[in-house]
Write a protein that holds these residues in place. Structure first.
Motif, PDB file in Angstrom:
ATOM      1  N   ASP A  66      69.775 -22.619  -4.840  1.00 29.71           N
ATOM      2  CA  ASP A  66      69.356 -21.619  -5.819  1.00 29.71           C
ATOM      3  C   ASP A  66      67.876 -21.707  -6.099  1.00 29.71           C
ATOM      4  O   ASP A  66      67.282 -22.777  -6.015  1.00 29.71           O
ATOM      5  CB  ASP A  66      70.243 -21.686  -7.073  1.00 29.71           C
ATOM      6  CG  ASP A  66      69.722 -22.560  -8.192  1.00 29.71           C
ATOM      7  OD1 ASP A  66      68.538 -22.478  -8.519  1.00 29.71           O
ATOM      8  OD2 ASP A  66      70.531 -23.306  -8.777  1.00 29.71           O
ATOM      9  N   GLY A  67      67.267 -20.534  -6.364  1.00 28.17           N
ATOM     10  CA  GLY A  67      65.826 -20.497  -6.609  1.00 28.17           C
ATOM     11  C   GLY A  67      65.338 -19.096  -6.871  1.00 28.17           C
ATOM     12  O   GLY A  67      66.017 -18.290  -7.522  1.00 28.17           O
ATOM     13  N   ARG A  68      64.131 -18.786  -6.366  1.00 29.28           N
ATOM     14  CA  ARG A  68      63.541 -17.460  -6.545  1.00 29.28           C
ATOM     15  C   ARG A  68      63.306 -16.775  -5.198  1.00 29.28           C
ATOM     16  O   ARG A  68      63.263 -15.560  -5.110  1.00 29.28           O
ATOM     17  CB  ARG A  68      62.174 -17.572  -7.254  1.00 29.28           C
ATOM     18  CG  ARG A  68      62.190 -18.236  -8.611  1.00 29.28           C
ATOM     19  CD  ARG A  68      62.910 -17.371  -9.619  1.00 29.28           C
ATOM     20  NE  ARG A  68      62.755 -17.845 -10.991  1.00 29.28           N
ATOM     21  CZ  ARG A  68      63.343 -18.926 -11.494  1.00 29.28           C
ATOM     22  NH1 ARG A  68      64.131 -19.653 -10.733  1.00 29.28           N
ATOM     23  NH2 ARG A  68      63.156 -19.265 -12.754  1.00 29.28           N
ATOM     24  N   ASP A  69      63.112 -17.602  -4.159  1.00 29.15           N
ATOM     25  CA  ASP A  69      62.684 -17.070  -2.855  1.00 29.15           C
ATOM     26  C   ASP A  69      63.561 -17.614  -1.731  1.00 29.15           C
ATOM     27  O   ASP A  69      63.125 -17.678  -0.591  1.00 29.15           O
ATOM     28  CB  ASP A  69      61.227 -17.494  -2.586  1.00 29.15           C
ATOM     29  CG  ASP A  69      61.080 -19.020  -2.521  1.00 29.15           C
ATOM     30  OD1 ASP A  69      61.954 -19.723  -3.062  1.00 29.15           O
ATOM     31  OD2 ASP A  69      60.107 -19.501  -1.921  1.00 29.15           O
ATOM     32  N   ILE A  70      64.780 -18.001  -2.045  1.00 30.27           N
ATOM     33  CA  ILE A  70      65.616 -18.623  -1.011  1.00 30.27           C
ATOM     34  C   ILE A  70      66.039 -17.588   0.037  1.00 30.27           C
ATOM     35  O   ILE A  70      65.896 -17.817   1.232  1.00 30.27           O
ATOM     36  CB  ILE A  70      66.853 -19.328  -1.636  1.00 30.27           C
ATOM     37  CG1 ILE A  70      66.439 -20.261  -2.772  1.00 30.27           C
ATOM     38  CG2 ILE A  70      67.634 -20.088  -0.557  1.00 30.27           C
ATOM     39  CD1 ILE A  70      65.371 -21.277  -2.405  1.00 30.27           C
ATOM     40  N   GLY A  71      66.502 -16.430  -0.421  1.00 30.82           N
ATOM     41  CA  GLY A  71      66.935 -15.395   0.524  1.00 30.82           C
ATOM     42  C   GLY A  71      65.775 -14.714   1.232  1.00 30.82           C
ATOM     43  O   GLY A  71      65.940 -14.170   2.322  1.00 30.82           O
TER      44      GLY A  71
ATOM     45  N   GLU B 285      55.431 -13.850 -14.547  1.00 24.85           N
ATOM     46  CA  GLU B 285      54.661 -14.717 -13.634  1.00 24.85           C
ATOM     47  C   GLU B 285      55.383 -14.910 -12.299  1.00 24.85           C
ATOM     48  O   GLU B 285      54.768 -14.894 -11.245  1.00 24.85           O
ATOM     49  CB  GLU B 285      54.366 -16.061 -14.311  1.00 24.85           C
ATOM     50  CG  GLU B 285      53.331 -15.883 -15.405  1.00 24.85           C
ATOM     51  CD  GLU B 285      52.996 -17.169 -16.136  1.00 24.85           C
ATOM     52  OE1 GLU B 285      53.357 -18.252 -15.641  1.00 24.85           O
ATOM     53  OE2 GLU B 285      52.373 -17.078 -17.201  1.00 24.85           O
ATOM     54  N   ASP B 286      56.702 -15.101 -12.350  1.00 21.09           N
ATOM     55  CA  ASP B 286      57.445 -15.359 -11.108  1.00 21.09           C
ATOM     56  C   ASP B 286      57.531 -14.105 -10.237  1.00 21.09           C
ATOM     57  O   ASP B 286      57.487 -14.184  -9.016  1.00 21.09           O
ATOM     58  CB  ASP B 286      58.866 -15.858 -11.421  1.00 21.09           C
ATOM     59  CG  ASP B 286      58.857 -17.227 -12.104  1.00 21.09           C
ATOM     60  OD1 ASP B 286      57.828 -17.929 -12.030  1.00 21.09           O
ATOM     61  OD2 ASP B 286      59.878 -17.591 -12.723  1.00 21.09           O
ATOM     62  N   ALA B 287      57.671 -12.944 -10.892  1.00 19.83           N
ATOM     63  CA  ALA B 287      57.808 -11.706 -10.115  1.00 19.83           C
ATOM     64  C   ALA B 287      56.448 -11.145  -9.710  1.00 19.83           C
ATOM     65  O   ALA B 287      56.332 -10.432  -8.721  1.00 19.83           O
ATOM     66  CB  ALA B 287      58.585 -10.656 -10.915  1.00 19.83           C
ATOM     67  N   GLY B 288      55.403 -11.507 -10.466  1.00 20.38           N
ATOM     68  CA  GLY B 288      54.093 -10.903 -10.221  1.00 20.38           C
ATOM     69  C   GLY B 288      53.196 -11.705  -9.305  1.00 20.38           C
ATOM     70  O   GLY B 288      52.150 -11.221  -8.894  1.00 20.38           O
ATOM     71  N   ARG B 289      53.595 -12.922  -8.931  1.00 22.34           N
ATOM     72  CA  ARG B 289      52.682 -13.734  -8.117  1.00 22.34           C
ATOM     73  C   ARG B 289      52.623 -13.221  -6.679  1.00 22.34           C
ATOM     74  O   ARG B 289      53.559 -12.582  -6.196  1.00 22.34           O
ATOM     75  CB  ARG B 289      53.109 -15.208  -8.165  1.00 22.34           C
ATOM     76  CG  ARG B 289      54.388 -15.476  -7.432  1.00 22.34           C
ATOM     77  CD  ARG B 289      54.788 -16.951  -7.481  1.00 22.34           C
ATOM     78  NE  ARG B 289      56.064 -17.090  -6.843  1.00 22.34           N
ATOM     79  CZ  ARG B 289      57.064 -17.835  -7.275  1.00 22.34           C
ATOM     80  NH1 ARG B 289      56.934 -18.554  -8.361  1.00 22.34           N
ATOM     81  NH2 ARG B 289      58.194 -17.891  -6.612  1.00 22.34           N
ATOM     82  N   ALA B 290      51.516 -13.584  -6.022  1.00 20.17           N
ATOM     83  CA  ALA B 290      51.298 -13.083  -4.668  1.00 20.17           C
ATOM     84  C   ALA B 290      52.219 -13.755  -3.660  1.00 20.17           C
ATOM     85  O   ALA B 290      52.721 -13.130  -2.734  1.00 20.17           O
ATOM     86  CB  ALA B 290      49.838 -13.321  -4.280  1.00 20.17           C
TER      87      ALA B 290
ATOM     88  N   VAL C 150      55.453 -24.743 -15.496  1.00 20.92           N
ATOM     89  CA  VAL C 150      55.993 -24.718 -14.128  1.00 20.92           C
ATOM     90  C   VAL C 150      55.590 -23.475 -13.332  1.00 20.92           C
ATOM     91  O   VAL C 150      55.353 -23.562 -12.125  1.00 20.92           O
ATOM     92  CB  VAL C 150      57.536 -24.942 -14.131  1.00 20.92           C
ATOM     93  CG1 VAL C 150      58.276 -23.798 -14.793  1.00 20.92           C
ATOM     94  CG2 VAL C 150      58.061 -25.184 -12.729  1.00 20.92           C
ATOM     95  N   SER C 151      55.465 -22.318 -13.987  1.00 22.47           N
ATOM     96  CA  SER C 151      55.099 -21.111 -13.221  1.00 22.47           C
ATOM     97  C   SER C 151      53.723 -21.260 -12.591  1.00 22.47           C
ATOM     98  O   SER C 151      53.476 -20.758 -11.485  1.00 22.47           O
ATOM     99  CB  SER C 151      55.087 -19.869 -14.114  1.00 22.47           C
ATOM    100  OG  SER C 151      56.378 -19.569 -14.524  1.00 22.47           O
ATOM    101  N   GLN C 152      52.829 -21.936 -13.302  1.00 22.46           N
ATOM    102  CA  GLN C 152      51.479 -22.116 -12.776  1.00 22.46           C
ATOM    103  C   GLN C 152      51.477 -22.993 -11.530  1.00 22.46           C
ATOM    104  O   GLN C 152      50.720 -22.771 -10.592  1.00 22.46           O
ATOM    105  CB  GLN C 152      50.596 -22.756 -13.842  1.00 22.46           C
ATOM    106  CG  GLN C 152      49.544 -21.792 -14.358  1.00 22.46           C
ATOM    107  CD  GLN C 152      48.618 -22.480 -15.331  1.00 22.46           C
ATOM    108  OE1 GLN C 152      49.063 -22.848 -16.417  1.00 22.46           O
ATOM    109  NE2 GLN C 152      47.381 -22.652 -14.939  1.00 22.46           N
TER     110      GLN C 152
HETATM  111  O1   DC Z   1      65.144 -22.085 -11.931  1.00 25.17           O
HETATM  112  P1   DC Z   1      64.172 -22.843 -12.831  1.00 25.17           P
HETATM  113  O2   DC Z   1      63.970 -22.191 -14.163  1.00 25.17           O
HETATM  114  O3   DC Z   1      64.516 -24.283 -12.955  1.00 25.17           O
HETATM  115  O4   DC Z   1      62.784 -22.755 -12.029  1.00 25.17           O
HETATM  116  C1   DC Z   1      61.607 -23.300 -12.554  1.00 25.17           C
HETATM  117  C2   DC Z   1      60.381 -22.545 -12.040  1.00 25.17           C
HETATM  118  O5   DC Z   1      60.156 -22.834 -10.675  1.00 25.17           O
HETATM  119  C3   DC Z   1      60.452 -21.031 -12.155  1.00 25.17           C
HETATM  120  O6   DC Z   1      59.656 -20.563 -13.226  1.00 25.17           O
HETATM  121  C4   DC Z   1      59.912 -20.496 -10.867  1.00 25.17           C
HETATM  122  C5   DC Z   1      59.791 -21.671  -9.958  1.00 25.17           C
HETATM  123  N1   DC Z   1      60.607 -21.574  -8.746  1.00 25.17           N
HETATM  124  C6   DC Z   1      60.047 -20.969  -7.656  1.00 25.17           C
HETATM  125  O7   DC Z   1      58.931 -20.464  -7.736  1.00 25.17           O
HETATM  126  N2   DC Z   1      60.734 -20.938  -6.470  1.00 25.17           N
HETATM  127  C7   DC Z   1      61.970 -21.462  -6.383  1.00 25.17           C
HETATM  128  N3   DC Z   1      62.623 -21.423  -5.210  1.00 25.17           N
HETATM  129  C8   DC Z   1      62.572 -22.064  -7.516  1.00 25.17           C
HETATM  130  C9   DC Z   1      61.865 -22.085  -8.697  1.00 25.17           C
END
Ligand code: DC
Length: 227
Positions: free
Chosen positions: A128-133, A183-188, A99-101
């Motif tokens: 919820d996610g990684r980049d919502i805020g 991978e999630d924190a290091g991507r561009a 999924v990170s790829q």
């Molecule tokens: O929260 P999760 O583990 O189900 O997320 C799966 C992957 O999706 C996670 O490795 C990073 C990506 N992701 C993202 O890039 N942006 C988001 N808003 C949510 C998830």
């Protein structure tokens, strides 16, 4: 009271999904698990044999498939890929590994972010996610960044996978959590990081209910102030 947008970001195993679901339930808001959308694209790519290095093909696939999120009575969310329920299938180790790829591809993020913005537009949503805020809902009134120690996050992820019947060692899960963090924190594009105005909450020593209570109090306070 005004219905707000609540953004909950954080790394794998920080408790995001559980806490976001409980917060949505307590407030009567819609819960949107955006990770599930990246997972659904990944599952579709694995099934269709799309090479994970082919960014154009991944972008086209994301634009073509239909992902539906349906709220469940327990506050959770069922996930449908072109009409087929994939709620369990998107949590497999194969999807975890790929999924990170998929999530770093511009074309994929553009399609999914737009969809997420539509879902959040009216407010009354906990996403919820990684980049919502930072990217999807930068105007969210409440932004929370959840963290927890690596050991605690590994323990939670291991339990989640074992409860689903997968047999993995603690070391394998720790490595997977670390790799995905990197991978999630290091991507561009839209890397995992707290928004400047996010409240950082360490859940290592909090129960999901305790973390939920803090966020709900925050939402009520902000909603009360913004009527
Ligand atoms: O929260 P999760 O583990 O189900 O997320 C799966 C992957 O999706 C996670 O490795 C990073 C990506 N992701 C993202 O890039 N942006 C988001 N808003 C949510 C998830």
């Amino acid at each position: 009271m005004k219905k707000l947008k609540v953004a909950i970001d954080g790394p794998a195993g920080s408790g995001k999904s559980t806490v976001a679901r409980l917060v949505a339930q307590a407030l009567g808001y819609l819960y949107v698990d955006t990770g599930a959308m990246y997972r659904a694209v990944t599952l579709a790519a694995l099934r269709a044999g799309v090479p994970l290095g082919d960014e154009e093909a991944l972008g086209r696939l994301a634009a073509r498939i239909n992902i539906d999120l349906k709220p469940l009575p327990d506050g959770g969310q069922a996930v449908f890929l072109d009409g087929e329920e994939v709620t369990q299938a998107i949590r497999s180790p194969e999807v975890n590994g790929a999924v990170s790829q998929v999530a770093k591809v511009y074309g994929v993020r553009r399609v999914l972010s737009r969809r997420q913005q539509e879902l959040g537009a009216l407010g009354g949503v906990v996403m919820d996610g990684r980049d919502i805020g930072t990217v999807v809902l930068p105007q969210a009134e409440v932004k929370v960044f959840l963290t927890a120690s690596l050991e605690e996050r590994t323990r939670r992820r291991l339990k989640e996978l074992r409860d689903r019947g997968f047999t993995l060692t603690e070391n394998e899960v720790r490595e997977e959590v670390l790799r995905r963090d990197r991978e999630d924190a290091g991507r561009a594009l839209a890397p995992l990081k707290p928004a400047p105005d996010a409240i950082v909450l360490d859940t290592s020593n909090l129960t999901p209910e305790e973390a939920t209570a803090r966020i709900v109090a925050l939402v009520r306070e902000r909603a009360g102030n913004s009527v």
